[in-house]
Design a protein around this motif. Structure first.
Motif, PDB file in Angstrom:
ATOM      1  N   LYS A 135       0.815  -1.223   0.000  1.00 19.11           N
ATOM      2  CA  LYS A 135       0.000   0.000   0.000  1.00 19.11           C
ATOM      3  C   LYS A 135       0.849   1.273   0.000  1.00 19.11           C
ATOM      4  N   GLU A 138       0.444   4.156  -2.706  1.00 17.00           N
ATOM      5  CA  GLU A 138      -0.883   4.788  -2.631  1.00 17.00           C
ATOM      6  C   GLU A 138      -0.974   5.713  -1.408  1.00 17.00           C
ATOM      7  N   ILE A 139      -0.439   5.263  -0.292  1.00 18.24           N
ATOM      8  CA  ILE A 139      -0.444   6.083   0.927  1.00 18.24           C
ATOM      9  C   ILE A 139       0.423   7.322   0.727  1.00 18.24           C
ATOM     10  N   SER A 171      -6.150   3.264   5.085  1.00 13.93           N
ATOM     11  CA  SER A 171      -5.802   2.265   4.069  1.00 13.93           C
ATOM     12  C   SER A 171      -6.214   0.858   4.486  1.00 13.93           C
ATOM     13  N   ARG A 197     -11.918   9.994   1.800  1.00 13.50           N
ATOM     14  CA  ARG A 197     -11.227   8.747   2.131  1.00 13.50           C
ATOM     15  C   ARG A 197     -11.804   8.123   3.406  1.00 13.50           C
TER      16      ARG A 197
END
Length: 273
Positions: A135, A138-139, A171, A197
């Motif tokens: 991840k 993306e983070i 996430s 988000r």
């Protein structure tokens, strides 16, 4: 998502002892407009009763918003449900993987880089190193911190630290999501992005308990509300009804409009799909 996700508390109380209280004749009293009450425990030690007789039964799909003054006990309740606090009396049982979205600095090390803190914070929330590495890009994109992620966390402002922590927390796929909107310290534009988000995070969670000062955000994310006052549950029910009792008709009317808007958007999305 497992169907065993649940929150059950029975008469749960949280007391904080004040060992250096001077007055032997201290009577039970409220701590101002918010706050709990002062009393004595069985050992005659003066205590602040931060939560009193909290009884909850939540199951998968429940989305509960907490309202009340600062110091009324909302954050203490979140900490009880997360396991940070044990009940002084009564019981609190939570089944499911818990993601606490408050105390964002917990599990982060100021001496290591933002990238390394992303992994550490993920491990703290029950993720594996492999999951966090997958991840990472993306983070990193979400935080918008660029090369700063290679630098030690101690060089970050408070807002930058919140971005890192928020990126990690949002996430994951929690079974029980405990969310405190008072995580602030980021600019308005980024908070708007973070809210989108957070909404997706809520959709992936089994149970949500959300402490908020924003009736609009509460109406967007929750299907019921609970008014906490002086450490006790004053009222639990429909969001509009609870907000009306807590803040009055104007606030309740606004909530009703927001709920209608959310439902309209959901209907439009269903038709489009």
């Amino acid at each position: 998502m497992t169907s065993n996700v649940s929150i059950d508390t029975r008469g749960a109380c949280v007391d904080f002892p004040i060992f250096d209280a001077k007055s032997r004749s201290l009577k039970k009293a409220f701590l101002g407009k918010a706050g709990g009450s002062i009393g004595r425990n069985d050992s005659d030690v003066v205590v602040v009763e931060a939560l009193k007789d909290i009884t909850l039964s939540l199951r998968e799909g429940d989305r509960v918003g907490l309202v009340g003054h600062n110091g009324a006990g909302k954050s203490t309740l979140l900490r009880l449900l997360s396991g940070i606090y044990e009940p002084t009396r009564g019981s609190a049982r939570v089944r499911g993987r818990v993601a606490p979205v408050f105390d964002l600095g917990v599990g982060m090390d100021p001496e290591i880089s933002g990238y390394e803190n992303i992994i550490i914070r993920g491990l703290f929330l029950g993720q594996t190193r492999k999951q966090m590495l997958a991840k990472m890009d993306e983070i990193a994109d979400f935080t918008e911190l660029g090369e700063y992620l290679n630098m030690p966390l101690r060089t970050y402002s408070t807002g930058m630290r919140v971005r890192v922590a928020m990126g990690v927390v949002t996430s994951i796929d929690p079974e029980v999501l405990l969310l405190d909107e008072g995580i602030g310290a980021v600019d308005a534009e980024f908070m708007k992005k973070a809210r989108i988000r957070l909404q997706k995070l809520v959709e992936r969670s089994g149970i949500l308990v959300f402490a908020s000062h924003s009736n609009e955000f509460l109406a967007q994310l929750c299907d019921s509300a609970m008014w906490i006052d002086h450490g006790q549950v004053r009222m639990h029910g429909e969001i509009e009804d609870v907000v009306r009792a807590y803040e009055g008709d104007d606030a309740a009317d606004h909530v009703r409009q927001v709920i209608a808007d959310v439902k309209r958007e959901q209907d439009d999305e269903e038709k489009a799909s």
